[in-house]
Each structure stands twice: as C-alpha cells, then as structure tokens.
Enzyme design. Structure first.
Site, mmCIF file in Angstrom:
data_model
loop_
_atom_site.group_PDB
_atom_site.id
_atom_site.type_symbol
_atom_site.label_atom_id
_atom_site.label_comp_id
_atom_site.label_asym_id
_atom_site.label_seq_id
_atom_site.Cartn_x
_atom_site.Cartn_y
_atom_site.Cartn_z
ATOM 1 N N CYS A 137 36.861 -42.355 -48.097
ATOM 2 C CA CYS A 137 38.019 -41.894 -47.349
ATOM 3 C C CYS A 137 39.025 -41.456 -48.407
ATOM 4 O O CYS A 137 38.613 -41.020 -49.484
ATOM 5 C CB CYS A 137 38.554 -42.972 -46.390
ATOM 6 S SG CYS A 137 38.883 -44.577 -47.135
ATOM 7 N N HIS A 138 40.300 -41.553 -48.137
ATOM 8 C CA HIS A 138 41.271 -41.082 -49.130
ATOM 9 C C HIS A 138 41.312 -41.995 -50.352
ATOM 10 O O HIS A 138 41.165 -41.556 -51.484
ATOM 11 C CB HIS A 138 42.655 -40.930 -48.501
ATOM 12 C CG HIS A 138 43.660 -40.322 -49.419
ATOM 13 N ND1 HIS A 138 43.537 -39.036 -49.884
ATOM 14 C CD2 HIS A 138 44.777 -40.832 -49.987
ATOM 15 C CE1 HIS A 138 44.550 -38.776 -50.698
ATOM 16 N NE2 HIS A 138 45.309 -39.843 -50.776
#
Length: 194
Positions: A137-138
């Site tokens: 994810c980020h």
C-alpha cells in the site's frame, strides 16, 4: 489462546514461540490488546519484508522499483492502495508480473472485509504455483498488512493472533482499528471460539 508457530520448519528457525493470551470476545478490549501485541513488532527498516515464505509486505517505493522486483523474482503484486493516479497493471507491462489492484482507503470506516476473500485467493494461487507475492500500500503497515493477515487466516488456518505473531517479527505493521475489528470478526467466523 496460545500461539504455536505454523510456519514451515525450514523457514522458521526461531526459538519456540512465547504464549500469547488475547480474549477476542470483547471487541473494544481486543483491539487494544492486539495493538499492544502489534507494537512489539520489528521496526521497519526496509521498503519490503518477507513475512511468510515468498510473501512480502511493502510500501509504494518497493512496488515501483522494477530492478528490485526483478532481482527478487516477484511474480505477483497486490496493490492495496490502487487508484487511478497510482498503481496500474501497465506499469509492469514488460515484466512477467500478475497484478491485482484493490481501491482501499486507510480509514476506520472503510469496509476492507469485502476484499479479504479475493485477495486471499490471488495470493494463494500465486504461492501455490511457486510465485513470489508483494502486497503493498502506501507505507506498508495498514491496508497491505490487513490483507496479508486475512490471507493467513483464510488460507493457512491461522487465528488472528497467530497471524499477527507470524508477521510482526518480520515487519512492524499496525492495521487501523476499523481493520482490526473486521479481522476480529473474520476470526470469529472462521474459528467460532469467541
């Protein structure tokens, strides 16, 4: 509940696991106890870490580093922060990489549970065929970790506490409280002991 390692012996050359007791029957208290357990995890010192044989949790940088992906022979990428702006299968067009994107927000109110089964199937198919999977994810601590924990529960038959214990010593993760509540619900559905 006691935790006994279910990692393959060849991969898990670690001392015997310590006993972990967490009562998941009270969701509010359970979330607090799970957070305390998660905080004992390893500090993040790299962009991606192997948390289960051939299964990695990483951040956006790890997913965008084509050289590292090739060097580590990553065959599958599950992007838990897919959006129109970031993350598209086209980025991996000239690599032999299968891609799955999940548009998820790192918000306590976001229903991540609808992605548990499809993500677990994607990871399981890849690993069953000898592939290497990067779930990212980020930052690589909440959305991606939640999907990996769900995979370990759904496909490796680990309880939530066992899954957390398997992951946290390899990468410090901390799913948001809403995601933890959804994982507690999954634990109840799968193991029905609470």
């Amino acid at each position: 509940m006691s935790y006994t390692s279910k990692l393959p012996a060849s991969w898990n050359d670690k001392p015997p696991p310590r006993r972990v007791e967490i009562d998941l029957s009270s969701p509010g208290l359970a979330v607090f106890d799970l957070e305390r357990l998660l905080f004992t995890g390893r500090a993040i010192i790299s962009h991606a870490d192997e948390v289960w044989p051939r299964l990695y949790i990483g951040d956006q940088d790890s997913a965008e580093n084509r050289a590292d992906l090739s060097r580590h022979r990553v065959t599958h990428i599950l992007n838990a922060a897919h959006s129109r702006r970031r993350g598209a299968p086209g980025f991996y067009a000239y690599m032999d990489v299968s891609y799955m994107g999940v548009e998820a927000h790192d918000s306590c109110s976001f229903d991540m549970s609808v992605n548990f089964q499809p993500a677990a199937e994607f990871i399981h198919r890849a690993l069953s065929r000898g592939g290497k999977v990067l779930v990212h994810c980020h930052v690589g601590v909440s959305r991606s970790a939640t999907l990996v924990l769900a995979y370990l529960m759904l496909k490796q038959n680990l309880t939530l506490v066992e899954a957390i214990c398997a992951v946290k010593d390899n990468r410090g993760v901390i799913p948001n409280r809403g995601f933890l509540r959804q994982l507690i619900k999954l634990d109840r559905q799968l193991f029905g002991t609470h």
